[in-house]
Motif scaffolding. Sequence first.
Motif, PDB file in Angstrom:
ATOM      1  N   ARG A 167       0.806  -1.234   0.000  1.00 51.78           N
ATOM      2  CA  ARG A 167       0.000   0.000   0.000  1.00 51.78           C
ATOM      3  C   ARG A 167       0.834   1.277   0.000  1.00 51.78           C
ATOM      4  N   TYR A 168       1.967   1.239   0.701  1.00 54.81           N
ATOM      5  CA  TYR A 168       2.599   2.520   1.034  1.00 54.81           C
ATOM      6  C   TYR A 168       4.060   2.654   0.589  1.00 54.81           C
ATOM      7  N   THR A 169       4.535   1.756  -0.258  1.00 58.58           N
ATOM      8  CA  THR A 169       5.930   1.886  -0.707  1.00 58.58           C
ATOM      9  C   THR A 169       6.001   1.817  -2.232  1.00 58.58           C
ATOM     10  N   LEU A 170       7.166   2.173  -2.749  1.00 57.28           N
ATOM     11  CA  LEU A 170       7.378   2.197  -4.190  1.00 57.28           C
ATOM     12  C   LEU A 170       8.710   1.515  -4.497  1.00 57.28           C
ATOM     13  N   GLY A 171       8.686   0.566  -5.419  1.00 58.63           N
ATOM     14  CA  GLY A 171       9.945  -0.044  -5.879  1.00 58.63           C
ATOM     15  C   GLY A 171      10.325  -1.307  -5.133  1.00 58.63           C
ATOM     16  N   TRP A 172       9.327  -2.013  -4.581  1.00 55.48           N
ATOM     17  CA  TRP A 172       9.639  -3.177  -3.759  1.00 55.48           C
ATOM     18  C   TRP A 172      10.331  -4.284  -4.547  1.00 55.48           C
ATOM     19  N   ASP A 173       9.831  -4.603  -5.722  1.00 52.36           N
ATOM     20  CA  ASP A 173      10.416  -5.733  -6.455  1.00 52.36           C
ATOM     21  C   ASP A 173      11.904  -5.491  -6.734  1.00 52.36           C
ATOM     22  N   ALA A 174      12.216  -4.264  -7.123  1.00 52.50           N
ATOM     23  CA  ALA A 174      13.622  -3.949  -7.426  1.00 52.50           C
ATOM     24  C   ALA A 174      14.473  -3.993  -6.157  1.00 52.50           C
ATOM     25  N   LEU A 175      13.949  -3.464  -5.063  1.00 53.08           N
ATOM     26  CA  LEU A 175      14.720  -3.489  -3.810  1.00 53.08           C
ATOM     27  C   LEU A 175      14.901  -4.928  -3.327  1.00 53.08           C
ATOM     28  N   ARG A 176      13.852  -5.725  -3.486  1.00 52.66           N
ATOM     29  CA  ARG A 176      13.911  -7.121  -3.070  1.00 52.66           C
ATOM     30  C   ARG A 176      15.053  -7.836  -3.808  1.00 52.66           C
ATOM     31  N   ALA A 177      15.109  -7.610  -5.118  1.00 52.01           N
ATOM     32  CA  ALA A 177      16.164  -8.256  -5.911  1.00 52.01           C
ATOM     33  C   ALA A 177      17.546  -7.776  -5.459  1.00 52.01           C
ATOM     34  N   ARG A 178      17.676  -6.497  -5.164  1.00 50.00           N
ATOM     35  CA  ARG A 178      18.963  -5.947  -4.701  1.00 50.00           C
ATOM     36  C   ARG A 178      19.343  -6.556  -3.345  1.00 50.00           C
TER      37      ARG A 178
ATOM     38  N   GLN B 176      -0.437   5.264   7.901  1.00 47.16           N
ATOM     39  CA  GLN B 176      -1.151   4.908   6.667  1.00 47.16           C
ATOM     40  C   GLN B 176      -0.498   5.616   5.473  1.00 47.16           C
ATOM     41  N   GLY B 177       0.780   5.441   5.372  1.00 50.86           N
ATOM     42  CA  GLY B 177       1.517   6.083   4.275  1.00 50.86           C
ATOM     43  C   GLY B 177       1.476   7.593   4.445  1.00 50.86           C
ATOM     44  N   GLY B 178       1.166   8.275   3.357  1.00 54.74           N
ATOM     45  CA  GLY B 178       1.089   9.741   3.440  1.00 54.74           C
ATOM     46  C   GLY B 178       2.458  10.380   3.545  1.00 54.74           C
ATOM     47  N   PHE B 179       3.473   9.730   2.991  1.00 56.36           N
ATOM     48  CA  PHE B 179       4.819  10.320   3.008  1.00 56.36           C
ATOM     49  C   PHE B 179       4.844  11.554   2.098  1.00 56.36           C
ATOM     50  N   PRO B 180       5.662  12.554   2.439  1.00 60.88           N
ATOM     51  CA  PRO B 180       5.696  13.765   1.608  1.00 60.88           C
ATOM     52  C   PRO B 180       6.548  13.627   0.338  1.00 60.88           C
TER      53      PRO B 180
ATOM     54  N   GLY C 237       3.830   9.941  -2.598  1.00 63.70           N
ATOM     55  CA  GLY C 237       3.115   9.770  -1.325  1.00 63.70           C
ATOM     56  C   GLY C 237       3.510   8.482  -0.620  1.00 63.70           C
ATOM     57  N   ARG C 238       4.485   7.765  -1.163  1.00 63.26           N
ATOM     58  CA  ARG C 238       4.914   6.484  -0.599  1.00 63.26           C
ATOM     59  C   ARG C 238       6.361   6.563  -0.110  1.00 63.26           C
ATOM     60  N   CYS C 239       6.766   5.589   0.646  1.00 64.99           N
ATOM     61  CA  CYS C 239       8.186   5.462   0.973  1.00 64.99           C
ATOM     62  C   CYS C 239       8.870   4.940  -0.293  1.00 64.99           C
ATOM     63  N   GLU C 240       9.775   5.737  -0.847  1.00 61.73           N
ATOM     64  CA  GLU C 240      10.308   5.416  -2.173  1.00 61.73           C
ATOM     65  C   GLU C 240      11.609   4.614  -2.062  1.00 61.73           C
ATOM     66  N   PHE C 241      11.456   3.281  -2.054  1.00 66.12           N
ATOM     67  CA  PHE C 241      12.653   2.425  -2.122  1.00 66.12           C
ATOM     68  C   PHE C 241      13.423   2.770  -3.399  1.00 66.12           C
ATOM     69  N   PHE C 242      12.641   2.907  -4.491  1.00 67.04           N
ATOM     70  CA  PHE C 242      13.222   3.329  -5.766  1.00 67.04           C
ATOM     71  C   PHE C 242      12.903   4.805  -5.960  1.00 67.04           C
ATOM     72  N   SER C 243      13.925   5.585  -6.252  1.00 64.17           N
ATOM     73  CA  SER C 243      13.721   7.020  -6.452  1.00 64.17           C
ATOM     74  C   SER C 243      13.889   7.351  -7.929  1.00 64.17           C
ATOM     75  N   GLN C 244      12.798   7.718  -8.551  1.00 60.91           N
ATOM     76  CA  GLN C 244      12.866   8.112  -9.960  1.00 60.91           C
ATOM     77  C   GLN C 244      13.690   9.387 -10.109  1.00 60.91           C
ATOM     78  N   ARG C 245      13.597  10.248  -9.081  1.00 60.34           N
ATOM     79  CA  ARG C 245      14.353  11.511  -9.167  1.00 60.34           C
ATOM     80  C   ARG C 245      15.855  11.253  -9.214  1.00 60.34           C
ATOM     81  N   LEU C 246      16.324  10.256  -8.453  1.00 60.17           N
ATOM     82  CA  LEU C 246      17.753   9.917  -8.519  1.00 60.17           C
ATOM     83  C   LEU C 246      18.083   9.282  -9.861  1.00 60.17           C
ATOM     84  N   ALA C 247      17.202   8.394 -10.327  1.00 58.92           N
ATOM     85  CA  ALA C 247      17.445   7.732 -11.617  1.00 58.92           C
ATOM     86  C   ALA C 247      17.512   8.771 -12.735  1.00 58.92           C
TER      87      ALA C 247
END
Length: 712
Positions: free
Chosen positions: A256-267, A529-533, A537-547
Amino acid sequence: MLPQPAAHVALDTPQTVRGACPHDCPDTCALLTTVENGRATKVQGNPAHAQTGGVLCTKVSRYTERTYHPDRLLTPLQRVGPKGSGQFAPVAWDEALDAIAARLKTIAAREPQAVLPYSYAGTMGLVQSESIAARFFHQMGASLLDRTICASAGAEALTQTLGNKVGMKVEFFAESKLIVIWGSNSIGSNLHFWRLAQEAKRNGAKLVCIDPRRSETAEKCHEHIALRPGTDAALALALMHELIVHGWLDQDYIDRYTLGWDALRARALQWTPERAAEVCGVPVAQIRQLARDWGTTQPAAIRLNYGMQRVRGGGNAVRAIACLPALTGAWRHRAGGVLLSSSGHFPVRRAALQRPDLLGERRPRTINMSTIGDDLLRPASPTFGPQIEALIVYNSNPVAVAPESGKVVQGFARKDLFTVVLEHFQTDTADYADFILPATTQLEHWDIHTSYGHTDVLLNRPAIAPVGGARTNTDIFRALAARMGFDDPCFAESDESLCRSAIGDDKDFAQLLEHGFASLPVPDAPFAQGGFPSPSGRCEFFSQRLADQGLDGLPDHLPNYELATPGGRYPLAMISPPARNFLNSTFVNVQSLRDIEAEPVLEMHPQDAQARGIADGAVLRVFNDRGTYHCKARLNQRARPGVVHGLGIWWRKLGLNGTNVNELTSQHLTDLGRAPVFYDCLVEVALLHKEDAHAEFAATLATEPNPKEAHA
Ligand code: SF4
């Protein structure tokens, strides 16, 4: 309500004035200053402020000793000897300000970017740091300063992961069942958090400390993981590995509240505990146990601090650690999550305070304060821009605290550099000034404070009149602005008005006037319940801004720039955590605190010392290609073999032979945030023989004037 005397009024009966500690410390304590006949006689913690609990650290409880120190600067000074000689003569305020403004005017008329402000957290107050000063430099069109020297790697990492410098509320650590104190000697530098950790411990919580050094905090925790400096990301990734393979995950929270789980899991699956143990230099079993604790205990919380991000991969390490609470759903509990900084919770009106609009269409270059050593020595060039011709230093002591101080000193010693220093004392930096302007301390001025360790705003009222001829930073920049012909009405704004407009509304300010502090309305469990700034709005395991910047979007372990190799010239990794009774370079000249620290020391493991014929208390030469630091050996088990600790930060002129630990540190920058890598530094250590001392001291005298000698 306590009586609040008007400032600057001598009263017969003792009065108590509310204030805030200005120092670079997450605790931001509320102060009560007792004033008798216009003189501050005592500074205590305000018991009404829950975060302070009536207790101050040893350093600030001696604040009156610092305020009335016999060496306090009481009048402007003009240099009369060579740069660095420490030779100055008193000069009238008007004369000093006229001369400074005339010089700045001449330079700015030709090239305003040749003027550089240099400031940091000598005071954390919003008004006496970057308000009128920032307006002054913006109006001039001076170079901008990237204020990176302490925390910007971690700050950038939090921003890329959680969306801002936000975290759990510190007060709820007292309810945690597992507390991981990561990269922090809380007893020395986060005392009020330690009180909460102790409360949790009494209630059955397990405390784990992760730190290369067996600090006062580490020895009081149930477990100490003494990893190698710069390997924190490897440890965090191995913890993730274990959480995955054992199923200790809160998959619902992740979904519900994170982004990039599959990629982080593999790492993370690449980081077995065995691999991490090899990199970190800790037992596999310790990693497995910490993973089990983190994966099976709720509520569980991490108190992260900035020491561990002072290495090449510091930003990635903070990103990896900041992902851990989301994996187990720790954020669901108010006593769970991570706290590195809370400063992003505060709605500070920076644009109103600093007025970047005064730049108009101009876009000055930005100089990184962490590379001031190199930058002061750079000639004009198309890539760098104009040579730095004038430096205005306030709230900072770069000659002592900036990395690779050999180069910093060389830069400050430039005969053609015009340097002005606003200070309380004649620091190492002030010794290189053309003019020193005496500034007020926290007891003598208005200010308003946010915090990076809790979520309260504090107001600091002046308790006493300025000591001697000292003036507030704001007043000094107002006076310079007038002489420069800057007539925008914003330069006339009073300090009280700046406090009022810095944050919140009038109602909040009324509360600050009445109580001295006010709490922000931050939810108890802000990310349950998430709501990260973050953008998603999620905890970004993967950061598109860094990519998008061409960087790795996932956290990873980046080895230190300086890694010891078998047979290498510099086999010891050095970190330089603060000596307990100093705060960066502040308080080093307070005699009672310096007496406790006694002398500059290098902590070494007895095994490393024995291999070099070094006994406890021996005078050492710590060296690498950048420089040499003289200090005494302190042999103990706080150091793990292969790692030494140069406790800082001594003023050079109060240390041994005019050196301090930053002779050795480099100007490399971190992966994120362009911060210095103070703890990514290889050295060798040898006994300082008398003849070496003589030869090196003579060489020092030949290349630069020695302030210590000049003072003798
Ligand atoms: S330095 Fe930190 S602990 Fe000490 S009084 Fe200031 S805020 Fe409190």
